[in-house]
Design a protein around this motif. Structure first.
Motif: not given
Length: 606
Positions: A45, A48, A52, A81
């Protein structure tokens, strides 16, 4: 006997504790796997979120990565990713194959352990019950034997006593027989209970308990095997994704190798080149002309003539102002001189002559700003008016010529793509309308009319936008092309001006002819209107009838009503617009798809 039973009970309790420790250890390892899964999930998480955070936002095309270093970085982000996705796969595999299996097995193990322990406790309780029955019968037999001994002693005492009566002796004898009989019965019962207990005890220690211990042993071994399998599955979950993770890392290495510094530098050059010509050399300003006036009359007269010719040009330059690369340059406070571009030079034989020179970039900028444009048609008038009066940010007039050309070309390409989409949508709606007309049960053709009208309006709007931007683009290309033609070549002692634009829009190599042109003293709008008023109206080549009404709110268009008849003065050039004129002389462009055109041969203008 009881010592063996107690020792057995102690060993049974030890096994109870050991099996409980095994289950606790299993649950502890399951908790470890669960925390590892949470770490993997949080790690994925966070990866990511990191990707982002640093990925480009696709809100504008200007922010798209163009440099190879940026593209490589974004490729690395994509690989990262994917790497985060593999960490999620590891977490899912551990959760399904290890943690879930451990929790299910721990539950089954607890149930099985409880059952085996209950069976052991029941067997022990049954053995204890048999022992108690045997012990009770033994005690009862012992008590009856003692009573029988007492009865025998009483009988013998009375039998030997001479004073005892015969009745007392008989009674004592009967009591002895009774006690002897009861002792024999208790003896038989004790023997039976003892035999039963010995059998149950043998069965307990040689059959029941070994079987229970064997089941507990097998259960503990299965627990150990399950732990071994979970250890292996824990490692396999990580090992399965190693090839994909290796590919992600290889992708990062390839992205690093794709960085090209030469290409990035060339993109910077292409992005920021302005299209302006470099400034030319400053001309020599001769302050000693008044000294040479007394030397030669010919030189003085020539100087006066040249000075008179250049004064007009100098006046025009002062009236118009200089246009520099980044704005107007403040005028230096210098004494007024006769032409800044005149200076004397000596020949090898000692004679002196005047040389005419003008700064190249200065002259080009003045020509661009002060030159009077030629407007041969209303189309050019409309385009010029849009460029001059439109917003600065809409036509990119605040940018250098090269950058402005790129921006306009980019916008035209986008508008063309949108126009193609709208045209495809129009074609699809027309096909759907034909299908509805042939098969009314499939739909109402009239329901498509609002969408079709909206698509037509969008097409007209896009065509007008393309027309307007193409006008701006042609103007930029015209200026950059003219500026490319108006380059100057320099010699050792003098500069010769080539390719200058005359006030009438043509080019000439004669500097005197150019200087003798009338100075332009009016503003842009006055020149614009005067030039347009001088053009004769174009003749009509046909007439048209409006099929649909057109509002004509946009600049350069002509509003019309349904059924109105107009004169055609210019055909459609392929952009979807036709130039028309009313009877009162008002001209403008109307959509070709909104009119029914009838061309006439040898028609005269109205």
């Amino acid at each position: 006997m009881r010592t063996t039973s107690v020792e057995f009970q102690d060993q049974f309790d030890s096994l109870d504790k050991h099996t409980q420790w095994g289950i606790d250890f299993l649950e502890r390892y399951a908790k470890f796997v669960k925390e590892r899964i949470e770490i993997e999930q949080n790690y994925a998480k966070q990866l990511r979120n990191l990707v982002k955070k640093y990925c480009p936002k696709r809100s504008s095309k200007d922010e798209e990565p163009r440099f190879t270093s940026c593209i490589a970085f974004f490729n690395i982000l994509n690989e990262l990713n994917d790497y985060a996705g593999q960490r999620e796969v590891v977490a899912e595999e551990m959760a399904h194959r290890v943690y879930g299996e451990l929790m299910r097995y721990a539950h089954d193990l607890k149930t099985e352990r409880k059952m085996h322990l209950q069976e052991g406790r029941k067997a022990q309780q049954y053995l204890d019950m048999c022992w108690k029955q045997m012990d009770n019968s033994k005690k009862k037999f012992e008590r009856e034997c003692k009573e029988a001994e007492k009865a025998q002693q009483s009988y013998e005492r009375l039998d030997n006593d001479t004073n005892a009566t015969k009745a007392d002796v008989e009674k004592a004898k009967q009591q002895l027989n009774l006690r002897t009989h009861m002792a024999d019965e208790n003896k038989n019962e004790y023997a039976a209970q003892l035999q039963n207990f010995n059998g149950e005890q043998h069965k307990h220690f040689y059959v029941v308990i070994p079987q229970i211990y064997k089941q507990l042993q097998e259960m503990d071994e299965r627990r150990t095997i399950k732990l071994s399998e979970c250890y292996r599955g824990f490692a396999d979950s990580e090992r399965k994704v190693i090839p994909i993770i290796s590919k992600c890392l290889e992708g990062m290495i390839l992205a690093a190798k794709s960085v090209d510094e030469r290409r990035d530098s060339q993109m910077v050059v292409d992005s920021f080149k302005s299209g302006f010509e470099p400034p030319g050399d400053f001309p020599f300003e001769d302050y000693s002309q008044h000294i040479y006036r007394t030397i030669s009359d010919g030189t003085i007269s020539a100087s006066k003539q040249e000075s008179g010719k250049m004064d007009a040009k100098t006046t025009v330059g002062k009236a118009k102002g200089k246009l520099w690369l980044f704005g107007k340059k403040p005028k230096p406070q210098s004494p007024p001189l006769t032409p800044t571009s005149l200076f004397t030079s000596s020949t090898p034989n000692g004679s002196q002559f005047l040389t005419f020179s003008i700064e190249p970039v200065h002259y080009c900028m003045n020509e661009i700003k002060t030159g009077k444009p030629r407007i041969p048609s209303f189309r050019s008038l409309k385009r010029g008016w849009s460029v001059k009066m439109g917003p600065a940010l809409e036509d990119f007039s605040h940018l250098p010529p090269e950058q402005r050309r790129k921006k306009l070309q980019q916008r035209i390409d986008e508008l063309n793509r949108e126009l193609q989409k709208e045209s495809d949508q129009k074609e699809a709606l027309n096909k759907m309308k034909d299908v509805y007309e042939k098969n009314p049960q499939m739909g109402d053709p009239g329901s498509l009319q609002p969408k079709l009208a909206e698509t037509m309006n969008n097409i007209d709007r896009l065509r007008m936008e393309i027309h307007k931007n193409e006008a701006w683009l042609s103007e930029v290309e015209g200026k950059t092309g003219g500026r490319g033609d108006r380059r100057h070549s320099s010699d050792i002692n003098h500069l010769v001006t080539q390719g200058r634009e005359s006030p009438e829009g043509s080019y000439t190599d004669d500097a005197n002819q150019e200087v003798r042109g009338p100075p332009q003293q009016h503003g842009h709008h006055n020149e614009f209107d005067d030039e347009f008023e001088d053009d004769d109206p174009l003749p009509a080549i046909g007439h048209c009838k409006a099929i649909y009404p057109f509002d004509g709110h946009n600049e350069g268009t002509l509003a019309m009503k349904e059924g109105e008849v107009l004169y055609i003065i210019e055909e459609d050039k392929g952009d979807g617009w036709t130039r028309a004129r009313r009877q009162n002389g008002e001209e403008g462009y109307v959509p070709t798809s909104y009119i029914d055109v009838t061309l006439e041969k040898n028609s005269k203008g109205s």
